[in-house]
Design a protein around this motif. Structure first.
Motif, PDB file in Angstrom:
ATOM      1  N   LEU A 267      -4.995  11.049   1.053  1.00 21.66           N
ATOM      2  CA  LEU A 267      -4.564   9.659   0.929  1.00 21.66           C
ATOM      3  C   LEU A 267      -4.313   9.035   2.301  1.00 21.66           C
ATOM      4  N   THR A 268      -3.684   9.763   3.199  1.00 23.99           N
ATOM      5  CA  THR A 268      -3.442   9.240   4.543  1.00 23.99           C
ATOM      6  C   THR A 268      -4.748   8.937   5.255  1.00 23.99           C
ATOM      7  N   HIS A 269      -5.721   9.812   5.096  1.00 16.40           N
ATOM      8  CA  HIS A 269      -7.035   9.572   5.706  1.00 16.40           C
ATOM      9  C   HIS A 269      -7.664   8.305   5.151  1.00 16.40           C
ATOM     10  N   ALA A 270      -7.569   8.094   3.839  1.00 16.44           N
ATOM     11  CA  ALA A 270      -8.143   6.892   3.220  1.00 16.44           C
ATOM     12  C   ALA A 270      -7.411   5.639   3.681  1.00 16.44           C
ATOM     13  N   LEU A 271      -6.108   5.728   3.824  1.00 14.38           N
ATOM     14  CA  LEU A 271      -5.329   4.567   4.259  1.00 14.38           C
ATOM     15  C   LEU A 271      -5.685   4.152   5.680  1.00 14.38           C
ATOM     16  N   THR A 272      -5.884   5.114   6.555  1.00 16.23           N
ATOM     17  CA  THR A 272      -6.137   4.794   7.962  1.00 16.23           C
ATOM     18  C   THR A 272      -7.604   4.531   8.264  1.00 16.23           C
ATOM     19  N   ASN A 273      -8.514   5.051   7.429  1.00 17.86           N
ATOM     20  CA  ASN A 273      -9.947   4.916   7.711  1.00 17.86           C
ATOM     21  C   ASN A 273     -10.681   3.987   6.750  1.00 17.86           C
ATOM     22  N   GLY A 274     -10.033   3.616   5.650  1.00 17.98           N
ATOM     23  CA  GLY A 274     -10.685   2.727   4.695  1.00 17.98           C
ATOM     24  C   GLY A 274     -11.448   3.475   3.631  1.00 17.98           C
ATOM     25  N   VAL A 275     -11.860   2.742   2.599  1.00 17.93           N
ATOM     26  CA  VAL A 275     -12.503   3.335   1.427  1.00 17.93           C
ATOM     27  C   VAL A 275     -13.797   2.590   1.126  1.00 17.93           C
ATOM     28  N   GLY A 276     -14.886   3.309   1.002  1.00 14.44           N
ATOM     29  CA  GLY A 276     -16.144   2.712   0.564  1.00 14.44           C
ATOM     30  C   GLY A 276     -16.894   1.986   1.663  1.00 14.44           C
ATOM     31  N   ARG A 277     -17.811   1.138   1.242  1.00  9.20           N
ATOM     32  CA  ARG A 277     -18.693   0.401   2.142  1.00  9.20           C
ATOM     33  C   ARG A 277     -18.110  -0.961   2.524  1.00  9.20           C
ATOM     34  N   ALA A 278     -18.863  -1.652   3.387  1.00 13.03           N
ATOM     35  CA  ALA A 278     -18.604  -3.053   3.748  1.00 13.03           C
ATOM     36  C   ALA A 278     -17.269  -3.248   4.456  1.00 13.03           C
ATOM     37  N   LYS A 279     -16.836  -2.279   5.244  1.00 16.12           N
ATOM     38  CA  LYS A 279     -15.553  -2.416   5.934  1.00 16.12           C
ATOM     39  C   LYS A 279     -15.577  -3.535   6.973  1.00 16.12           C
ATOM     40  N   SER A 280     -16.749  -3.830   7.524  1.00 14.86           N
ATOM     41  CA  SER A 280     -16.851  -4.934   8.485  1.00 14.86           C
ATOM     42  C   SER A 280     -16.901  -6.289   7.795  1.00 14.86           C
ATOM     43  N   TYR A 281     -16.929  -6.283   6.463  1.00 13.87           N
ATOM     44  CA  TYR A 281     -17.058  -7.517   5.695  1.00 13.87           C
ATOM     45  C   TYR A 281     -15.861  -7.746   4.773  1.00 13.87           C
ATOM     46  N   GLY A 282     -14.715  -7.182   5.132  1.00 15.39           N
ATOM     47  CA  GLY A 282     -13.493  -7.458   4.379  1.00 15.39           C
ATOM     48  C   GLY A 282     -13.242  -6.559   3.197  1.00 15.39           C
ATOM     49  N   ALA A 283     -13.846  -5.357   3.177  1.00 16.63           N
ATOM     50  CA  ALA A 283     -13.621  -4.413   2.083  1.00 16.63           C
ATOM     51  C   ALA A 283     -13.039  -3.111   2.641  1.00 16.63           C
ATOM     52  N   GLY A 284     -12.419  -2.330   1.767  1.00 11.20           N
ATOM     53  CA  GLY A 284     -11.997  -0.993   2.136  1.00 11.20           C
ATOM     54  C   GLY A 284     -10.552  -0.805   2.515  1.00 11.20           C
ATOM     55  N   LEU A 285      -9.792  -1.886   2.698  1.00 12.32           N
ATOM     56  CA  LEU A 285      -8.377  -1.776   3.079  1.00 12.32           C
ATOM     57  C   LEU A 285      -7.539  -1.485   1.844  1.00 12.32           C
ATOM     58  N   LEU A 286      -6.956  -0.285   1.808  1.00 16.20           N
ATOM     59  CA  LEU A 286      -6.100   0.129   0.705  1.00 16.20           C
ATOM     60  C   LEU A 286      -4.643  -0.118   1.084  1.00 16.20           C
ATOM     61  N   SER A 287      -3.916  -0.810   0.210  1.00 17.82           N
ATOM     62  CA  SER A 287      -2.502  -1.100   0.446  1.00 17.82           C
ATOM     63  C   SER A 287      -1.666  -0.411  -0.630  1.00 17.82           C
ATOM     64  N   LEU A 288      -0.538   0.163  -0.202  1.00 19.35           N
ATOM     65  CA  LEU A 288       0.380   0.825  -1.115  1.00 19.35           C
ATOM     66  C   LEU A 288       1.781   0.265  -0.944  1.00 19.35           C
ATOM     67  N   ALA A 289       2.530   0.244  -2.035  1.00 17.47           N
ATOM     68  CA  ALA A 289       3.928  -0.168  -1.981  1.00 17.47           C
ATOM     69  C   ALA A 289       4.694   0.649  -3.005  1.00 17.47           C
ATOM     70  N   PRO A 290       5.901   1.097  -2.679  1.00 16.07           N
ATOM     71  CA  PRO A 290       6.686   1.860  -3.661  1.00 16.07           C
ATOM     72  C   PRO A 290       7.066   1.009  -4.850  1.00 16.07           C
ATOM     73  N   VAL A 291       7.154   1.637  -5.981  1.00 18.51           N
ATOM     74  CA  VAL A 291       7.514   0.938  -7.224  1.00 18.51           C
ATOM     75  C   VAL A 291       9.020   0.757  -7.272  1.00 18.51           C
TER      76      VAL A 291
END
Length: 214
Positions: A190-214
């Motif tokens: 999860l830490t790797h995904a948070l810092t490196n992004g998820v999926g394609r199109a990261k240069s086009y506004g995709a891939g930023l995963l945000s988390l918040a405690p419930v």
């Protein structure tokens, strides 16, 4: 220090209007916030991820591997506030429930009908197919599981692909915003995904995963 910056944009600013009309221009503006990087993947080296947020005012969330240089933004671009994500990253633990949001570009590689082989492996290159609707939801379920999250709830909202000035030559992706609740299963993934992004199109506004405690 991984940082998250929220920028409430001034819609009347000339530079803002230019960036919202051309995602390549927006990408160049945001790269100015990071230290100079060289090499084949400067965006990845800078840890730059970003997305537009829904709401009455145009807003950007921008993540960088280091504290951003906000003085590099154009004058009157907007109001920015930066948060150090280190406490959040350190608080991640298996079993903890989090609220998540990500705008992603769900795709699948299908080899049928694609005769091109990879120059190194010799395998046929898959034809990239964009996913929407239930297929997109299933994509996120699989991807979330692979990055250390077990989603309890998933809602998917189609998001318009950021515009480009040269639409005919620029790559195009179908974007979907995913929101919901999930349980952490693997903090390393999860830490790797948070810092490196998820999926394609990261240069086009995709891939930023945000988390918040419930």
């Amino acid at each position: 220090m991984t940082s998250l910056t929220r920028i409430v944009l001034d819609p009347h600013d000339t530079a803002v209007r230019a960036d919202l009309a051309d995602v390549d221009s927006l990408h160049k503006t945001l790269m100015r916030l990071t230290p100079d990087h060289t090499g084949p993947t400067p965006r990845a080296a800078a840890g730059l991820l970003f997305r537009t947020e829904p709401g009455p005012d145009p807003t950007l969330l921008v993540q960088t591997a280091h504290a951003p240089d906000l003085t590099a933004l154009p004058t009157s671009y907007g109001t920015a506030q930066t948060l150090d994500l280190t406490p959040l990253l350190n608080s991640l633990a298996p079993g903890r429930t989090m609220r998540y949001r990500i705008t992603a570009a769900p795709t699948i590689a299908r080899s049928a009908g694609n005769p091109t082989r990879h120059p190194v492996t010799g395998k046929r290159r898959g034809k990239i197919t964009h996913l929407t609707g239930d297929d997109a939801l299933a994509w996120w379920q699989r991807r979330a599981t692979a990055i250390g999250l077990e989603p309890f709830t998933i809602s998917g909202l189609p998001r318009p692909f950021p515009r480009t000035r040269y639409a005919r030559s620029a790559p195009y992706f179908t974007l979907t915003q995913f929101d919901g609740l999930a349980r952490i299963t693997d903090t390393g993934l999860l830490t790797h995904a948070l810092t490196n992004g998820v999926g394609r199109a990261k240069s086009y506004g995709a891939g930023l995963l945000s988390l918040a405690p419930v």
